[in-house]
Design an enzyme around this catalytic site. Structure first.
Site, PDB file in Angstrom:
ATOM      1  N   ASP A   1      10.485   0.849  -2.208  1.00 58.18           N
ATOM      2  CA  ASP A   1       9.550  -0.183  -1.740  1.00 58.18           C
ATOM      3  C   ASP A   1       9.169   0.092  -0.283  1.00 58.18           C
ATOM      4  O   ASP A   1       9.857   0.841   0.414  1.00 58.18           O
ATOM      5  CB  ASP A   1      10.242  -1.563  -1.856  1.00 58.18           C
ATOM      6  N   GLY A   2       8.109  -0.534   0.163  1.00 58.75           N
ATOM      7  CA  GLY A   2       7.683  -0.423   1.555  1.00 58.75           C
ATOM      8  C   GLY A   2       8.351  -1.497   2.405  1.00 58.75           C
ATOM      9  O   GLY A   2       9.192  -2.255   1.927  1.00 58.75           O
TER      10      GLY A   2
ATOM     11  N   SER B   1       0.810  -1.223   0.000  1.00 62.36           N
ATOM     12  CA  SER B   1       0.000   0.000   0.000  1.00 62.36           C
ATOM     13  C   SER B   1       0.844   1.274   0.000  1.00 62.36           C
ATOM     14  O   SER B   1       0.409   2.305  -0.526  1.00 62.36           O
ATOM     15  CB  SER B   1      -0.941  -0.013   1.208  1.00 62.36           C
TER      16      SER B   1
ATOM     17  N   GLU C   1      10.748  -8.787  -4.731  1.00 62.40           N
ATOM     18  CA  GLU C   1      11.222  -7.541  -4.103  1.00 62.40           C
ATOM     19  C   GLU C   1      12.712  -7.632  -3.786  1.00 62.40           C
ATOM     20  O   GLU C   1      13.463  -6.677  -3.981  1.00 62.40           O
ATOM     21  CB  GLU C   1      10.430  -7.268  -2.820  1.00 62.40           C
TER      22      GLU C   1
HETATM   23  C1  5RP Z   1       5.067  -6.890   0.262  1.00 59.01           C
HETATM   24  C2  5RP Z   1       5.916  -6.038   1.135  1.00 59.01           C
HETATM   25  C3  5RP Z   1       5.421  -4.686   1.457  1.00 59.01           C
HETATM   26  O1  5RP Z   1       6.347  -3.744   1.045  1.00 59.01           O
HETATM   27  C4  5RP Z   1       5.242  -4.607   2.938  1.00 59.01           C
HETATM   28  O2  5RP Z   1       4.357  -5.640   3.324  1.00 59.01           O
HETATM   29  C5  5RP Z   1       4.682  -3.257   3.370  1.00 59.01           C
HETATM   30  O3  5RP Z   1       3.386  -3.114   2.860  1.00 59.01           O
HETATM   31  P1  5RP Z   1       2.500  -1.860   3.198  1.00 59.01           P
HETATM   32  O4  5RP Z   1       3.159  -0.676   2.585  1.00 59.01           O
HETATM   33  O5  5RP Z   1       1.165  -2.183   2.582  1.00 59.01           O
HETATM   34  O6  5RP Z   1       2.405  -1.766   4.702  1.00 59.01           O
HETATM   35  O7  5RP Z   1       6.982  -6.411   1.575  1.00 59.01           O
HETATM   36  O8  5RP Z   1       5.646  -8.138   0.062  1.00 59.01           O
END
Ligand code: 5RP
Length: 235
Positions: free
Chosen positions: A87-88, A35, A109
């Site tokens: 990335d998150g 997200s 990722e």
């Molecule tokens: C997906 C991930 C996401 O980057 C992680 O889960 C963070 O997600 P969000 O920004 O929705 O909290 O690693 O595999």
């Protein structure tokens, strides 16, 4: 006072927008998943509509769909390192070590982050932790004899549970399963990283150790940057 959901979304967006500023024409850009990364992809798509010329690689099929809809030029193979990947993350410690993969995209990722000159993380402040392991470490495993793999992982001191969705076991974009593994003691993540990689059937795990060049946090006090951002983009 607890931060409400609307604030958290605003903080994620603020962090993502700070990262969008770092993208310049001519770059090869890795697009994360989840997200928070979604706000980054939307911001890059907006700049593409304004004339930014980049090529991007997505870390999940969902991100690929989002980027394509936003008009971002996508590739699925590269012949040089990505200039930047954003990335998150699920948990971030003070040394910028991460747990990722609670969205299930950890394998792509990690491959994309590793193939990047600069891997940047964007997150709201709730993702900052004093120590990794507040929640489980996602581990991607092949379906074949996954119960055996699970027991081998548990012998490292964790408790594994198979991730499920509405229609049975969750499948990654690579057709694999995810075990969410709660470790009682995660004081040595780099050691765990090595041990997990020695278990046949483990494809990859969500510990990202020493990979993030910088983290951009969005929070009630504004933007906080940990680590070094790449030089500001000109294009
Ligand atoms: C997906 C991930 C996401 O980057 C992680 O889960 C963070 O997600 P969000 O920004 O929705 O909290 O690693 O595999």
């Amino acid at each position: 006072m607890p931060t409400d959901l609307t604030d958290i979304e605003a903080h994620k967006r603020a962090a993502a927008e700070r990262a969008v500023e770092l993208v310049a024409s001519g770059m090869l850009v890795g697009l994360g998943s989840g997200s928070t990364a979604r706000y980054f992809v939307e911001g890059v798509a907006r700049r593409v509509r304004e004339g930014l010329e980049i090529t991007a690689l997505a870390t999940s099929e969902e991100t690929q769909r989002l980027a394509r809809t936003g008009g971002i030029n996508l590739v699925d193979t590269i012949d040089r390192p990505l200039d930047i990947t954003v990335d998150g993350a699920d948990e971030i410690d003070s040394r910028r070590n991460l747990i990722k993969g609670r969205g299930g995209a950890l394998l792509r990722e990690k491959v994309v982050a590793h193939a990047s000159r600069a891997f940047l993380v964007i997150a709201d402040e709730t993702k900052a932790v004093p120590k990794l392991g507040q929640g489980p470490v996602p581990v991607e495993v092949v379906p074949f004899l996954w119960e055996v793999t699970s027991r081998n992982i548990e012998s490292l001191g964790g408790q594994a549970s198979l991730r499920t969705g509405a229609r049975g076991p969750f499948r990654t974009d690579n057709g694999n399963l995810i075990l969410d593994v709660a470790f009682a003691d995660l004081t040595k993540p780099d050691e765990l990283d090595r041990h997990l990689h020695r278990i046949p059937g483990v494809v990859e795990h969500g510990l990202f150790i020493g990979m993030a060049a910088a983290v951009i946090f969005g929070g009630p006090q504004g933007i906080r940057i940990v680590g070094s951002l790449p030089a500001p983009a000109a294009g």
